[in-house]
Design an enzyme around this catalytic site. Sequence first.
Site, short mmCIF file in Angstrom:
data_model
loop_
_atom_site.label_atom_id
_atom_site.label_comp_id
_atom_site.label_asym_id
_atom_site.label_seq_id
_atom_site.Cartn_x
_atom_site.Cartn_y
_atom_site.Cartn_z
N ASP A 1 -25.65 29.69 142.98
CA ASP A 1 -25.78 30.95 143.74
C ASP A 1 -24.76 30.87 144.87
O ASP A 1 -25.11 30.88 146.03
CB ASP A 1 -27.20 31.15 144.27
CG ASP A 1 -27.68 30.02 145.17
OD1 ASP A 1 -27.11 28.91 145.09
OD2 ASP A 1 -28.61 30.25 145.96
N ASP B 1 -22.81 25.29 147.57
CA ASP B 1 -22.47 25.39 146.14
C ASP B 1 -20.96 25.22 145.95
O ASP B 1 -20.51 24.55 145.02
CB ASP B 1 -22.88 26.74 145.56
CG ASP B 1 -24.34 27.04 145.69
OD1 ASP B 1 -25.08 26.91 144.72
OD2 ASP B 1 -24.75 27.43 146.81
#
Length: 317
Positions: free
Chosen positions: A9, A14
């Site tokens: 996400d 990330d």
Amino acid sequence: MKKLIIDVDTGVDDAQAIMVALADPDVTVLGITCCFGNTPLQNVLKNTLRVLKVCNRLDIPVFRGCGKPLLAHKRHAGDYHGKDGLGDCPDPDAPGLELLQKKKAVTAMIKLAKQNPGEVTLVATAPLTNLAVAVQLDPSFPERLKALYIMGGNTDSRGNTTVCGEFNFVADPEAAYVVLDRYTCPTYIAPWEFSCRNSLPWSFCEKWLSQKTEKAAFMKNITNFTFQKAQSAEYDKETTEGKGFNSCDTYAMAAAIDDTFITESDEVAVTVELEGTYTRGMMVLDYMKMLDKKHKAFVMKNVDLEKLKKMFMNSLK
């Protein structure tokens, strides 16, 4: 050669996890599947392509996944990652969404696992919605995986989103429950409190971002907002106790890349609370063996931070 599917996400951590994977010569990223989470799905897709562009890896297929949870109310983490997920510093030359694969994320996961039975490691750094849908569409999907690495959940009922809940599990508790119940492949979990106790010192972060490369300039740009938040009095005690930066998702990625990264873990059956007033989304660890679950997960407790530092440095070279 390790074959990875990365389910993201894409917010700041990330992005860091993706860049760590791409920098490792012994890793092949078969595809990146996207889910709502830190930011709405459209932003996640754009952010993922931005990360691949700066790494000169737009050849890696990116797939559109779930844009909302199975049952829960949708939530995002714009207060920590910026409203766009990458520190609110847009790139006018960012790749367009026409580069996305036409195949949807869940279908792609299932197909890639079928093409590489027993060889694919799935690294999940987002709410687990895509994974829950995948096992409902193909109950044999988890059996084809080599392993599953999750960033999510908590062990000490210390939340970062609700009183007792970590963001990824709280964002879709039903999905987390399904995954922990039905994925019986070797499962490794990097929970919230563990990552707090293994934060990267600020002095290291300064050295990491001072590298004279395009990747380092990109990372410095997108992390500025998050670093300011992490260093503020508002976050010090709740997250890393002022010791440094907590790149939550990268712990799961580092463990997936290097089998020796985890130095201590608990092997225990786990599940997720779906109802409590304060505890909905909280991970439950069954040390008393009352759940009667055969499958146990490896819950990380300690890791080799020096190895993580090397991975971080290499990711921006």
